[in-house]
Design a protein around this motif. Structure first.
Motif, PDB file in Angstrom:
ATOM      1  N   GLU A  83       0.853  -1.188   0.000  1.00 44.18           N
ATOM      2  CA  GLU A  83       0.000   0.000   0.000  1.00 44.18           C
ATOM      3  C   GLU A  83       0.891   1.242   0.000  1.00 44.18           C
ATOM      4  OE1 GLU A  83      -0.551   0.055   4.874  1.00 44.18           O
ATOM      5  OE2 GLU A  83      -2.282  -0.305   3.579  1.00 44.18           O
ATOM      6  N   PRO A  84       0.370   2.393  -0.380  1.00 45.68           N
ATOM      7  CA  PRO A  84       1.201   3.600  -0.464  1.00 45.68           C
ATOM      8  C   PRO A  84       1.949   3.929   0.823  1.00 45.68           C
ATOM      9  CG  PRO A  84      -0.891   3.973  -1.561  1.00 45.68           C
ATOM     10  CD  PRO A  84      -1.000   2.629  -0.897  1.00 45.68           C
ATOM     11  N   ALA A  85       1.351   3.658   1.966  1.00 49.53           N
ATOM     12  CA  ALA A  85       1.981   3.997   3.237  1.00 49.53           C
ATOM     13  C   ALA A  85       3.276   3.224   3.476  1.00 49.53           C
ATOM     14  CB  ALA A  85       1.010   3.741   4.388  1.00 49.53           C
ATOM     15  N   ALA A  86       3.496   2.138   2.738  1.00 49.24           N
ATOM     16  CA  ALA A  86       4.702   1.331   2.918  1.00 49.24           C
ATOM     17  C   ALA A  86       5.899   1.888   2.165  1.00 49.24           C
ATOM     18  CB  ALA A  86       4.436  -0.107   2.468  1.00 49.24           C
ATOM     19  N   PRO A 115       4.638  11.559  -2.010  1.00 47.84           N
ATOM     20  CA  PRO A 115       3.839  10.382  -1.638  1.00 47.84           C
ATOM     21  C   PRO A 115       2.674  10.130  -2.577  1.00 47.84           C
ATOM     22  CG  PRO A 115       3.441  12.214  -0.124  1.00 47.84           C
ATOM     23  CD  PRO A 115       4.614  12.598  -0.973  1.00 47.84           C
ATOM     24  N   HIS A 116       2.245  11.151  -3.319  1.00 44.13           N
ATOM     25  CA  HIS A 116       1.123  10.961  -4.237  1.00 44.13           C
ATOM     26  C   HIS A 116       1.506  10.085  -5.431  1.00 44.13           C
ATOM     27  CE1 HIS A 116      -1.324  13.743  -1.995  1.00 44.13           C
ATOM     28  NE2 HIS A 116      -0.369  14.644  -2.051  1.00 44.13           N
ATOM     29  N   SER A 155      -0.812   6.989  -6.967  1.00 43.04           N
ATOM     30  CA  SER A 155      -1.211   6.891  -8.370  1.00 43.04           C
ATOM     31  C   SER A 155      -0.737   5.584  -8.993  1.00 43.04           C
ATOM     32  CB  SER A 155      -0.647   8.080  -9.146  1.00 43.04           C
ATOM     33  OG  SER A 155      -0.921   7.964 -10.532  1.00 43.04           O
ATOM     34  N   ALA A 156       0.534   5.225  -8.747  1.00 45.75           N
ATOM     35  CA  ALA A 156       1.093   4.011  -9.347  1.00 45.75           C
ATOM     36  C   ALA A 156       0.369   2.763  -8.871  1.00 45.75           C
ATOM     37  CB  ALA A 156       2.580   3.926  -9.027  1.00 45.75           C
ATOM     38  N   LEU A 157       0.115   2.662  -7.557  1.00 43.89           N
ATOM     39  CA  LEU A 157      -0.510   1.462  -7.019  1.00 43.89           C
ATOM     40  C   LEU A 157      -1.999   1.394  -7.328  1.00 43.89           C
ATOM     41  CD1 LEU A 157       1.338   1.246  -3.587  1.00 43.89           C
ATOM     42  CD2 LEU A 157       1.681  -0.184  -5.603  1.00 43.89           C
ATOM     43  N   ALA A 158      -2.608   2.529  -7.636  1.00 45.38           N
ATOM     44  CA  ALA A 158      -4.011   2.505  -8.045  1.00 45.38           C
ATOM     45  C   ALA A 158      -4.152   1.928  -9.448  1.00 45.38           C
ATOM     46  CB  ALA A 158      -4.593   3.910  -7.984  1.00 45.38           C
ATOM     47  N   ARG A 159      -3.115   2.132 -10.272  1.00 48.19           N
ATOM     48  CA  ARG A 159      -3.170   1.657 -11.653  1.00 48.19           C
ATOM     49  C   ARG A 159      -2.764   0.187 -11.786  1.00 48.19           C
ATOM     50  NH1 ARG A 159      -0.987   6.491 -15.585  1.00 48.19           N
ATOM     51  NH2 ARG A 159      -2.197   8.183 -14.674  1.00 48.19           N
TER      52      ARG A 159
END
Length: 298
Positions: free
Chosen positions: A58-61, A67-68, A72-76
């Protein structure tokens, strides 16, 4: 001069995956690497079995000045998308601690997967290709290689950082960024073991090879609860590698070597179990608790 739609520099995990995606979308792709084989770091990862993703990605890792970008990358493209790709290639895998996924067999399977995906996109892969210069004009990018000149409308730098010079890591990517006016933040080591100095190193060298579950805290309050490994040079293991990304020179880290049991209760239990023993007389097997007892009594 050869013409391509996209040139990608670096045939590691990122470069191979990028090339496969671009090629399968109909782009003419040239993938360059200065090494003798693609995916060299992949082959070393996970003790040769490649820890290829994590169930809890997840982004928090991720640590990033932006951080955005991670969001964006992990949403895609998520970890589930890559797990699906691994399954489609028939690669058996297993879960270890904290959601870490490893190949049952070999990291070579992940390299072969990425190469097969590149083949689907008719990617041109050229190894032992050193990029001598990069220039840009209205038509795109022109690269002088050792022996040829190539051109493309788009250029992707996937050459990695400075982490493993033995595998060909260089500051090439940073230099190209600076050449084209991009800001480069100061670099520092991350995901690395801690090297200890005398006299503490001499005191702990007898524990080399011992691993135990710990909690480890950085000065900013970041905490990891994972395994730590004593080595002949200092401290390593997942807990140390993780916390190193949050540590700065001059700061402290705090390590609890027996997080499941209060220290006083543990020492009391050891004294009751071995009332006649001195610390040096504890059993020689590399049991985490017996070694901890020996170390605490010194």
């Amino acid at each position: 001069m050869e013409q391509f739609d996209v040139i990608i520099i670096g045939a590691g995990a990122a470069g191979l995956f990028c090339a496969a995606q671009a090629g399968q979308r109909g782009r003419r792709v040239l993938l360059l690497d200065n090494g003798k084989k693609p995916g060299r770091k992949i082959l070393m990862s996970g003790g040769g079995r490649c820890n290829f993703t994590n169930l809890y990605t997840e982004p928090a890792a991720y640590l990033s000045h932006n951080p955005h970008f991670c969001k964006s990358a992990l949403a895609r493209y998520t970890q589930w998308d890559f797990i699906d790709l691994v399954n489609r290639h028939g690669i058996a895998w297993h879960e270890k601690t904290l959601g870490q996924l490893f190949c049952d067999d070999s990291a070579q399977q992940i390299v072969d997967l990425l190469l097969a995906e590149c083949d689907k996109g008719n990617v041109t892969l050229r190894l032992r290709s050193e990029v001598l210069s990069v220039a840009r004009d209205e038509s795109g990018y022109t690269l002088q290689l050792n022996g040829s000149t190539v051109q493309a409308e788009k250029l992707v730098i996937a050459s990695g950082g400075l982490s493993m010079p033995g595998l060909g890591a260089t500051p090439f990517g940073y230099k190209i960024a600076e050449q084209f006016g991009l800001s480069v933040f100061p670099t520092r080591a991350a995901l690395v073991p801690f090297t200890l100095h005398k006299p503490l190193l001499e005191q702990l060298q007898t524990l080399s090879g011992v691993a135990l579950e710990t909690t480890i805290d950085a000065q900013d309050g970041t905490r990891f609860k994972e395994a730590m490994l004593f080595t002949h040079r200092g401290l390593s293991g997942p807990a140390v590698l993780q916390i190193s990304s949050y540590w700065l020179p001059g700061e402290f880290v705090t390590i609890d070597l027996s997080p499941a049991t209060p220290l006083e209760a543990f020492l009391t239990a050891q004294r009751e179990a071995h009332p006649e023993s001195q610390p040096e007389e504890q059993p020689g097997e590399k049991s985490c608790r017996s070694v901890w007892w020996k170390y605490c009594r010194r």
